[in-house]
Design an enzyme around this catalytic site. Structure first.
Site, mmCIF file in Angstrom:
data_model
loop_
_atom_site.group_PDB
_atom_site.id
_atom_site.type_symbol
_atom_site.label_atom_id
_atom_site.label_comp_id
_atom_site.label_asym_id
_atom_site.label_seq_id
_atom_site.Cartn_x
_atom_site.Cartn_y
_atom_site.Cartn_z
ATOM 1 N N LYS A 105 -17.612 -1.238 -0.351
ATOM 2 C CA LYS A 105 -16.675 -0.525 0.522
ATOM 3 C C LYS A 105 -17.317 0.628 1.296
ATOM 4 O O LYS A 105 -16.699 1.176 2.207
ATOM 5 C CB LYS A 105 -15.486 -0.006 -0.292
ATOM 6 C CG LYS A 105 -14.626 -1.115 -0.885
ATOM 7 C CD LYS A 105 -13.477 -0.570 -1.706
ATOM 8 C CE LYS A 105 -12.453 0.148 -0.844
ATOM 9 N NZ LYS A 105 -11.288 0.599 -1.649
ATOM 10 N N TYR A 138 -2.936 -0.062 9.892
ATOM 11 C CA TYR A 138 -3.006 -0.658 8.558
ATOM 12 C C TYR A 138 -1.701 -0.424 7.804
ATOM 13 O O TYR A 138 -1.100 -1.366 7.269
ATOM 14 C CB TYR A 138 -4.180 -0.073 7.780
ATOM 15 C CG TYR A 138 -4.155 -0.440 6.319
ATOM 16 C CD1 TYR A 138 -4.503 -1.717 5.895
ATOM 17 C CD2 TYR A 138 -3.766 0.490 5.350
ATOM 18 C CE1 TYR A 138 -4.466 -2.065 4.544
ATOM 19 C CE2 TYR A 138 -3.726 0.146 4.012
ATOM 20 C CZ TYR A 138 -4.074 -1.124 3.614
ATOM 21 O OH TYR A 138 -4.019 -1.463 2.280
ATOM 22 N N SER A 177 0.828 -1.201 0.000
ATOM 23 C CA SER A 177 0.000 0.000 0.000
ATOM 24 C C SER A 177 0.864 1.254 0.000
ATOM 25 O O SER A 177 1.914 1.301 0.647
ATOM 26 C CB SER A 177 -0.902 0.017 1.239
ATOM 27 O OG SER A 177 -1.540 1.268 1.389
#
Length: 317
Positions: A177, A139, A116
């Site tokens: 999402k 995250y 990411s």
């Protein structure tokens, strides 16, 4: 057979679609379907078998998998950037990934996984170097930690291992999402409902709606993944963006042009995001280009209408 984890999610389901477009249907799809709404992302796709993610982890740890697996696309993760239960996030994003990586290395299977761009934190540099990596939440830290692990294993690598640092991905199959969906989808919904799309007022020295992100259409993300599948000699950690930042105004203008109506309204920048918001991201794509990736990437002026055409076709089907 090809394994796709996170297969009912956004990027995972698009990878399955991309494989299907090549005629590949011998696919083991893996996900956590506690939220069954995600199954709709797979309803028009073809695959051979399904496993829950924890069953895959158990079977790989026990080395209890069938032969004939050619590659693993590992897209499954806890992607909630507001989740601060570190043990939970690390179990899902780090330990699980290590188990899959180890199995692939034992059996010389290609392992292509989702990293990411969040590992870069506030930037300002977005290049695959350790001194540019400054994760700001659990995250991002979990992705950063697994990248660190992969780097440390580099010399012992027995098969292809690639991590892709996704930037701001938008496109089909992201409806599940909710609030984490792309701004293109939110802007389109807002115009359909209210005739206006809402953007942040100026912040961090940027004018209203002029904050910039590297927005990449999911079709381009799939193209990178499939190119890597075709080029097993390529390993490493690579950015996956367009290499060009564009403004939120650009996205809104593309949405308004597609609808043929609508206005932009600027709302106060949330105090809760001050000092925690990426006002600028732009992938340095030199490493992937040097590895041989030949394709160009869609700007939002091309990618956004392509996405909205897909949404419109789904609604009328």
């Amino acid at each position: 057979m090809i394994i796709v984890t996170g297969a009912a999610g956004f990027i995972g389901s698009n990878i399955v679609a991309g494989l299907n477009a090549r005629g590949v249907r011998d696919i083991l799809i893996v996900d956590d379907l506690a939220d069954g709404h995600k199954c709709l992302n797979l309803a028009d796709l073809d695959f051979a078998d399904y496993l829950e993610y924890d069953e895959l982890e158990r079977r790989m740890a026990a080395d209890d998998m069938p032969g004939g697996i050619d590659a693993v696309f590992h897209e499954g993760a806890c992607s909630d950037t507001t989740e601060w239960d570190g043990r939970y996030v690390m179990a899902r994003n780090f330990t699980y990934s290590k188990t899959l990586h180890a199995w692939c290395q034992r059996h010389r299977v290609a392992f292509l996984y989702a990293s990411s761009a969040s590992v870069y934190g506030m930037g300002p540099d977005f290049v695959e170097r350790r001194n540019a990596e400054k994760p700001l939440n659990m995250y991002a830290f979990s992705k950063f930690a697994f990248d660190q692990y992969v780097r440390a294993q580099g010399r012992a690598r027995r098969s292809q291992v690639v991590g892709l640092r996704y930037f701001n991905v938008y496109g089909p199959r992201e409806g599940h999402k909710g609030r984490m969906a792309s701004v293109a989808r939110h802007f389109s919904n807002q115009i359909a409902e209210d005739g206006e799309c809402r953007l942040f007022a100026g912040s961090d020295g940027y004018g209203s709606g002029e904050q910039r992100r590297d927005f990449i259409h999911v079709d381009d993300v799939v193209a990178v993944n499939l190119w890597l599948l075709d080029n097993p000699q390529v390993s490493g950690i690579y950015n996956c963006g367009t290499g060009r930042s564009q403004t939120f105004n650009d996205v809104a203008d593309a949405v308004i042009a597609w609808h043929g109506r609508g206005e932009k309204r600027y709302i106060d920048f949330p105090k809760s995001l001050v000092g925690r918001y990426q006002s600028f991201t732009e992938a340095d794509m030199a490493a992937l280009q040097q590895a041989g990736y030949p394709n160009t990437f869609m700007p939002v002026e091309e990618g956004v209408p392509r996405y909205l055409d897909w949404l419109a076709a789904r609604r009328t089907a």
